[in-house]
Design an enzyme around this catalytic site. Structure first.
Site, PDB file in Angstrom:
ATOM      1  N   ASP A  60      23.736 -13.555  22.157  1.00 55.00           N
ATOM      2  CA  ASP A  60      23.686 -12.203  21.599  1.00 55.00           C
ATOM      3  C   ASP A  60      25.104 -11.765  21.249  1.00 55.00           C
ATOM      4  O   ASP A  60      26.053 -12.531  21.410  1.00 55.00           O
ATOM      5  CB  ASP A  60      22.963 -11.222  22.537  1.00 55.00           C
ATOM      6  CG  ASP A  60      23.855 -10.652  23.625  1.00 55.00           C
ATOM      7  OD1 ASP A  60      24.974 -11.177  23.829  1.00 55.00           O
ATOM      8  OD2 ASP A  60      23.445  -9.681  24.276  1.00 55.00           O
ATOM      9  N   ASP A  83      17.310 -10.426  31.523  1.00 59.22           N
ATOM     10  CA  ASP A  83      18.586 -10.976  31.983  1.00 59.22           C
ATOM     11  C   ASP A  83      19.298  -9.915  32.792  1.00 59.22           C
ATOM     12  O   ASP A  83      19.086  -8.726  32.583  1.00 59.22           O
ATOM     13  CB  ASP A  83      19.464 -11.379  30.792  1.00 59.22           C
ATOM     14  CG  ASP A  83      19.917 -10.167  30.001  1.00 59.22           C
ATOM     15  OD1 ASP A  83      20.970  -9.594  30.334  1.00 59.22           O
ATOM     16  OD2 ASP A  83      19.204  -9.761  29.049  1.00 59.22           O
TER      17      ASP A  83
END
Ligand code: ZN
Lengths: 367, 415
Positions: free
Chosen positions: B93, B254
């Site tokens: 990301d 996460d």
């Protein structure tokens, strides 16, 4: 418990000009009973004196050495005494008029605060702390002392003693490969790269030994490639690149022979591709300059990472390196780094940004 | 339920000498060091999350990677660089956190894809812009214009992202980023992302939300969610709520929290499946910045501190769990706190830790080899190992979730 007493130490008094110095032996375990490492104390909130905290990692290293099989601390610690310390000659002045045998008398009062102790440790703070901490019953050390008149004199001696110039780096790097035993961390890391460099430099100047005699070191003054450029290139590759594969992470040892083979193979291809530029000093060639050596080191990592030396011939590195020919300007012409960035051949410096500029330029051509 | 661990270059050195608190002088960072998935018997996560801003640097200062490490990551790819075992996935990301103060993301879709493809990620999240605010009553139109703009930017970039992935036929699972400030706005984002073709969607900006708010959003999203759409919760842990989340299509999340609590939390440093304990603080006289400053200022005696530090370590290493040993350990830790001028005493909490001695019960490879050392709050090597232990506890908790399926390798290692 007798915490106030006199310590009487056999000593030799030497005359130096108008002053005396005293050479003697003392148990390192007891130094802190009468000596302070700093004269720091607070007076009406005003910091007095000077505090020098111990460098524990350094002390620990010395301590480990002291606890090893046969430790030796030959150099003397240096103490500045104040006037409470006396010297009593025990023999009449002999033939040597500057040297007198006698006893040094140090008043010990264990209850005294640090800043009132009769001695100041001018040099050897880390060593004496290591002795204090070591798992040893006693460890006598050589000491040199002088009686200072006032704190200012102690201070000036402190600065003088601690102002010695370190050895030149190049010389240390040359000594490293043949050094055994305990080394400071920074040098321990340099030992392997220095050893590899020495071996690369030792061979003859011909194809197949591209670095032979070409690396400039204090004992190879005819070399023209800076030792530092080579060391950096080796270190980079050893820790981040292609040479890492020859290293054993559990103890830091390495297969030096394979490393040598790997480096010689790759750089022979470079040498063969650019024979003139390889034979010129950095002033006339950017190839043998820090920027060229390091950038090509990264090219080596990129082309050969994970490939063992024996399999390098299968990679056809000659073809890869020849792709660089149209885009390099080692000795003349210009570097074309992009529309707004054209530099004269010698407009490259040995700076991290120029090295990465050149590296990217070379790697792009290889893709 | 899959758990991803965000990479922040957290490794431990296998050659660290605990007895003398020393690194090998020859240690090479990252290469010689081990990740949690290497030092534990079983990887404690099903994947790692790597942010571009951590690797390449971003607005808030440089990245965590040296230029040599960065070059090697691009050269070797994420799998070889992280030495990932089979079955441990990689998700990329942008690390939008690092540019949250900017008006627009300082990174293009192209640069982001260069990062994902250059490093060879399995999946990558589209470029997003975090909305830091929650207002369930604000409608799609009547809301802080800055929030609405951030959601528009995020959706526009997501469209560009998936278009490029499919046009260039890239080998990457595209994960659409959804931002919002309310159940309605999140649901709308998800609906639009699905129309663009996303089958996996990451919900951002939910870290500060209460569990109830997250559930409200998930419920609203569920009204538009296609049965095939999988959701990822960015930065959200709440293991106890994961079964609930999974009912609404959440398949992964996460978080660094279990890891970071080992050294960032005031007291919940050592996790067990049903509890948490305080670690035993024995700061390093030469490694602890606060202590170093106090010594330099002459407020703390270095000599006394060193002496007591050693006593504490010795007493803890000799610890046998007996009542006398507990008492002795607490007394010495207390004496050290006094020398270091720690304001608050931890006596009662230490007693709880020492009495339970949770490291004796733990089956993880770190507790088994380190024993009480792992419960000592001291220096990065012990603290990170305790963090890894916490992650293995988290993995065990997750295994017991009714919704849970960890990766197949993780299960097969357990027979
Ligand atoms: Zn454990």
């Amino acid at each position: 418990m007798a915490d106030r007493y006199e310590m009487r130490l056999p000593a030799i008094r030497l005359q130096q000009g108008a002053q005396h110095i005293y050479c003697f032996g003392v148990d390192g375990k007891r130094i802190h009973d009468f000596a302070t490492v700093s004269r720091v104390h607070r007076d009406d909130d005003q910091l007095q004196g000077y505090q020098r905290p111990e460098v524990l990692s350094h002390i620990r290293a010395i301590r480990r050495y002291l606890e090893s099989d046969s430790p030796l601390l030959p150099n003397a610690i240096v103490l500045a005494f104040d006037e409470r310390v006396k010297f009593e000659p025990s023999a009449p002045v002999g033939d040597l008029s500057y040297s007198v045998v006698g006893e040094l008398i140090i008043p010990v009062d264990e209850a005294l605060p640090d800043d009132e102790k009769p001695a100041w440790l001018v040099d050897g703070q880390q060593r004496s702390a290591a002795i204090r901490d070591a798992d040893l019953a006693q460890f006598p050390v050589a000491a040199v002392g002088f009686i200072a008149h006032g704190e200012a004199e102690q201070r000036s001696q402190f600065i003088l003693v601690n102002n010695t110039k370190p050895l030149p780096k190049g010389l240390i790097h040359e000594l490293l490969p043949d050094t055994t035993g305990h080394l400071p961390v920074a040098y321990a890391r340099k030992q392997l790269p220095a050893l590899i460099m020495t071996r690369l430099n030792a061979s003859a100047k011909e194809i197949g030994t591209p670095f032979g005699g070409r690396i400039s070191t204090p004992t190879t003054p005819d070399g023209y490639i800076k030792d530092n450029s080579i060391l950096k290139m080796i270190e980079n590759s050893l820790y981040e690149g292609a040479l890492y594969q020859y290293r054993d992470p559990s103890d830091g040892s390495a297969d030096v022979q394979q490393i040598e083979l790997h480096l010689n193979y790759f750089w022979t291809v470079v040498q063969a591709a650019f024979p003139e530029a390889w034979n010129l000093p950095p002033l006339k060639s950017r190839l043998t300059h820090g920027a060229g050596i390091q950038s090509l080191g990264y090219v080596m990592d990129s082309l050969t990472e994970g490939v063992p030396a024996a399999e390098l011939p299968g990679l056809d590195l000659e073809k890869a390196i020849s792709k660089l020919k149209p885009i390099v300007a080692w000795t003349s012409g210009t570097w074309d780094f992009g529309p707004d960035n054209v530099r004269r051949w010698n407009g490259l410096q040995n700076t991290p940004s120029d090295v990465s500029l050149l590296t990217n330029h070379l790697l792009r051509a290889l893709r | 339920m899959k758990f991803y661990f965000p990479d922040s270059q957290d490794l431990v050195s296998p050659t660290y000498d605990f007895q003398h608190d020393e690194y090998s002088p020859l240690r090479v960072r990252q290469r010689d060091d081990l990740y949690a998935h290497e030092i534990l018997d079983t990887p404690p996560y099903s994947g790692i999350l790597v942010s571009k801003s951590i690797v390449d640097g971003a607005m808030k200062g440089a990245g965590k990677y040296t230029s040599a490490q960065r070059a090697r990551l691009y050269r070797l790819g994420v799998e070889r660089f992280f030495r990932l075992p089979k079955g441990v996935e990689s998700l990329g990301d942008n690390g939008a956190f690092n540019y949250v103060d900017e008006l627009v993301p300082p990174v293009t879709v192209e640069e982001t894809l260069d990062f994902y493809i250059g490093c060879g990620f399995d999946a990558g999240v589209s470029v997003d812009h975090i909305i830091f605010g929650y207002d369930p009553l604000a409608s799609l139109d009547d809301v802080d214009p800055a929030w609405a703009e951030r959601r528009r930017i995020t959706l526009r970039l997501a469209e560009e992202f998936i278009t490029q992935v499919s046009e260039q036929n890239l080998n990457l699972q595209p994960v659409g980023a959804a931002q919002g400030w309310s159940p309605t706005s999140f649901a709308d984002s998800v609906e639009q992302l699905q129309k663009m073709g996303y089958q996996r969607i990451a919900l951002g900006g939910m870290v500060p939300l209460k569990t109830k708010d997250i559930l409200d959003c998930l419920q609203e999203i569920d009204k538009v969610r296609l049965p095939t759409t999988e959701l990822h919760l960015l930065g959200v842990t709440r293991v106890e709520s994961m079964d609930l989340f999974s009912d609404f299509g959440v398949t992964s999340f996460d978080s660094t929290s279990a890891f970071r609590q080992a050294f960032m939390d005031d007291r919940n440093n050592f996790h067990t499946e049903n509890d948490a304990f305080i670690a035993l603080r024995v700061p390093q006289v030469d490694g602890n910045p606060a202590l170093k400053r106090a010594i330099l200022a002459g407020r703390v005696s270095q000599k006394d501190a060193i002496a007591q530090e050693r006593v504490c370590l010795r007493v803890l290493r000799e610890f046998d769990g007996s009542a006398g040993a507990i008492e002795r350990a607490i007394a010495e830790l207390d004496a050290y706190e006094t020398i270091c001028q720690v304001n608050r005493s931890h006596q009662a909490e230490y007693e709880r830790t020492l009495t339970a001695a949770p490291w004796n019960e733990c089956e993880c490879s770190l507790c088994k080899t380190l024993g009480i050392e792992i419960a000592i709050f001291r220096g990065t090597e012990r603290n990170k190992r305790r963090g890894f232990h916490n992650m293995s506890v988290l993995a065990n908790k997750m295994k017991k979730l009714k919704s849970n399926v960890l990766t197949s390798t993780t299960r097969s290692n357990h027979g």
